[in-house]
Design an enzyme around this catalytic site. Structure first.
Site, PDB file in Angstrom:
ATOM      1  N   GLU A 275      60.239 -25.420  21.355  1.00  0.00           N
ATOM      2  CA  GLU A 275      59.832 -24.788  20.095  1.00  0.00           C
ATOM      3  C   GLU A 275      60.195 -25.681  18.910  1.00  0.00           C
ATOM      4  OE1 GLU A 275      57.991 -22.248  19.903  1.00  0.00           O
ATOM      5  OE2 GLU A 275      58.141 -21.452  21.952  1.00  0.00           O
ATOM      6  N   TRP A 278      57.511 -28.095  18.918  1.00  0.00           N
ATOM      7  CA  TRP A 278      56.271 -27.583  18.321  1.00  0.00           C
ATOM      8  C   TRP A 278      56.312 -27.723  16.804  1.00  0.00           C
ATOM      9  CZ3 TRP A 278      51.567 -26.440  20.018  1.00  0.00           C
ATOM     10  CH2 TRP A 278      50.730 -25.667  19.210  1.00  0.00           C
ATOM     11  N   TRP A 306      32.154 -16.385  10.296  1.00  0.00           N
ATOM     12  CA  TRP A 306      33.100 -15.358   9.859  1.00  0.00           C
ATOM     13  C   TRP A 306      32.353 -14.252   9.109  1.00  0.00           C
ATOM     14  CZ3 TRP A 306      37.375 -16.242  12.342  1.00  0.00           C
ATOM     15  CH2 TRP A 306      37.829 -17.547  12.547  1.00  0.00           C
ATOM     16  N   ASN A 341      57.413 -13.772  17.153  1.00  0.00           N
ATOM     17  CA  ASN A 341      56.300 -14.678  17.442  1.00  0.00           C
ATOM     18  C   ASN A 341      55.254 -14.069  18.384  1.00  0.00           C
ATOM     19  OD1 ASN A 341      55.074 -17.387  17.153  1.00  0.00           O
ATOM     20  ND2 ASN A 341      55.409 -17.473  19.360  1.00  0.00           N
ATOM     21  N   TRP A 359      40.573 -17.413   9.282  1.00  0.00           N
ATOM     22  CA  TRP A 359      41.993 -17.672   9.536  1.00  0.00           C
ATOM     23  C   TRP A 359      42.721 -18.066   8.256  1.00  0.00           C
ATOM     24  CZ3 TRP A 359      43.989 -22.436   8.372  1.00  0.00           C
ATOM     25  CH2 TRP A 359      43.090 -23.507   8.236  1.00  0.00           C
ATOM     26  N   TRP A 382      48.117 -20.698  12.704  1.00  0.00           N
ATOM     27  CA  TRP A 382      46.832 -20.046  12.471  1.00  0.00           C
ATOM     28  C   TRP A 382      45.674 -20.831  13.068  1.00  0.00           C
ATOM     29  CZ3 TRP A 382      45.591 -15.289  11.411  1.00  0.00           C
ATOM     30  CH2 TRP A 382      46.590 -14.451  10.918  1.00  0.00           C
TER      31      TRP A 382
END
Length: 481
Positions: A275, A278, A306, A341, A359, A382
């Site tokens: 993590e 990340w 969208w 999360n 998004w 996102w």
């Protein structure tokens, strides 16, 4: 220039004294140190309400840290280049040190400031304290940036991780005269209305509290992190993200806290370290592709069909989608500035897939409401959810919020905490109250469409809607080739 020309130590997202290379460089220079924080907001990404709250308390904490060593934190607001130029001129500054930030506007601004100071023969240097590795240090075999996490992190793990820096804080020197300083309270970073009451119950935005949280996490929760990171009803995550964002804790400190105490090659510790990886990957992407905060990394998604709808967006923002797990997360977010999360993934999936909302709208809302709002991590999260970024989840992967709730909030404790109007429902119905018999709803004081909404879109309908939109995108992209 005076032989005792002070060092200007410019604090930004590095609000700690130890493991701070700019601080150590200032100490090693052997001259008086003038610490300064400049409130200079990014016009494209001004601080949200939750991050302003955290910043206020983090700066107050930094003032206390500095006062223990006879130093003051000079507060100035305005254009950073102009403030620094003024301080350099008025106080005969001999050197300016800071730790690097990696947001696109910040990089351009800092580069210009550095060149200006060099032209004035002012010693100037910047350092890395917020990442394990600089974004430009990590390259794939062709010399290009990585776009997939696994090979990126594998490459990082093969390198030697940097060690923390022990600053000789006992050797700091104090200037004879201090620059004028603004007053923190005058910046009005705290909300004018008391929406932050729960913040004080959940957070202590100090370095000491962050270090305590880190020690406790390494001692307990990290061992079962593989399960804990998926269970919003458990205290199974580190909750260190805001401390990391504001630099009250650094990634080197986290790595060293883990090293020697747990086996980093397996289980929960290995997953937790990934993590941190990340987060590194998120900055890697932001640095090499600076348009990603507003534009998809995968260009074909620029034409995604969208269907912006203010009412749907507002229902999502206020935790009124009719899906208890998602609504619990959105209400937790608004109440304490943070969301688990696993729930973030479900909340994001609902918005961009079931509801077909851009998004970018989700990213903006998170930016305003998260205490750990970080441009790199928020953008990456996102774009991953929308399937349009680096290593993104396939767009056709649509979370079922009912099954996710039943699997990861088994007894419904998380939902009961944040959606109290459903608290009396039996566990078998708490993630799908519309399936409960009328007698069960009545006994639980639940009146659908009155005390709690029906789903804004039925799951299978929302999933079909998302997949149909994805097919339109594929056809559009195919026609353009």
């Amino acid at each position: 220039m005076s032989v005792n020309a002070p060092t200007l130590l410019w604090f930004r997202l590095d609000l700690r004294l130890d493991d701070n290379p700019a601080m150590q460089a200032a100490i090693a220079r052997g001259k008086p140190i003038i610490p300064v924080f400049i409130y200079d907001e990014d016009k494209d990404w001004p601080l949200g309400g939750a991050t302003r709250w955290w910043l206020h308390h983090a700066l107050a904490d930094l003032q206390e840290q500095l006062s223990c060593h006879g130093l003051k934190l000079v507060l100035q607001s305005g254009d950073s280049a102009e403030v620094i130029s003024d301080l350099v001129e008025k106080h005969e500054i001999g050197a300016v040190f800071w730790n690097r930030c990696y947001e696109p506007r910040t990089i351009a601004r800092d580069s210009a400031i550095k060149q200006q100071l060099k032209s004035q023969t002012i010693e100037v240097e910047s350092f890395n304290t917020s990442l394990l590795f600089e974004p430009w240090e990590i390259k794939n075999k062709t010399g290009n940036p990585f776009r997939v996490f696994t090979p990126f992190w594998k490459h990082c793990l093969a390198k030697s991780f940097p060690k923390t820096i022990n600053c000789d804080l006992g050797a700091t020197k104090v200037p004879r005269a201090w620059p004028d300083s603004e007053i923190l309270d005058d910046w009005k970073l705290l909300p004018r209305i008391s929406w932050d009451a729960e913040f004080y119950k959940f957070w202590k935005p100090t370095r000491k509290a962050g270090l305590n949280r880190l020690r406790q996490f390494v001692k307990d929760a990290v061992h079962d992190y593989g399960n804990g990171r998926d269970r919003p009803d458990w205290d199974g995550t580190s909750c260190l993200s805001p401390y990391l964002h504001f630099g009250q804790i650094g990634p080197r400190e986290i790595y060293e806290a883990l090293l020697g105490k747990v086996d980093l090659t397996k289980g929960g510790p290995r997953q937790y370290l990934s993590e941190i990886g990340w987060r590194e990957f998120s900055y890697h992407i932001l640095y090499h592709f600076p348009s990603v905060p507003t534009e998809p990394l995968r260009p074909e998604f620029e034409h995604f069909p969208w269907e912006p709808d203010d009412q749907l967006l507002k229902a999502w923002q206020k935790g009124q989608t009719g899906y208890p797990l998602v609504d619990a997360g959105m209400r937790q977010l608004y109440a304490i500035g943070w969301m688990h999360n696993r729930v973030r993934m479900n909340a994001g999936s609902i918005l961009v897939k079931h509801l077909l909302q851009p998004w970018q709208d989700g990213a903006r809302w998170f930016w305003d409401t998260l205490v750990d709002a970080d441009l790199a991590s928020n953008t990456q999260g996102w774009q991953w959810t929308a399937g349009c970024g680096a290593d993104g989840a396939p767009y056709f992967r649509v979370f079922n919020p009912v099954l996710q709730g039943q699997r990861f909030d088994t007894e419904g404790d998380y939902v009961r905490r944040w959606v109290p109007e459903l608290a009396k429902l039996p566990s078998q119905y708490i993630h799908q109250p519309w399936e409960a018999p009328d007698s069960v709803l009545a006994a639980a004081d639940v009146k659908l469409c009155k005390t709690y909404p029906l789903p804004v879109v039925e799951h299978q309908q929302g999933r079909r809607r998302a997949l149909d939109a994805y097919e339109k995108l594929k056809f559009f992209h195919k026609d353009k080739k």
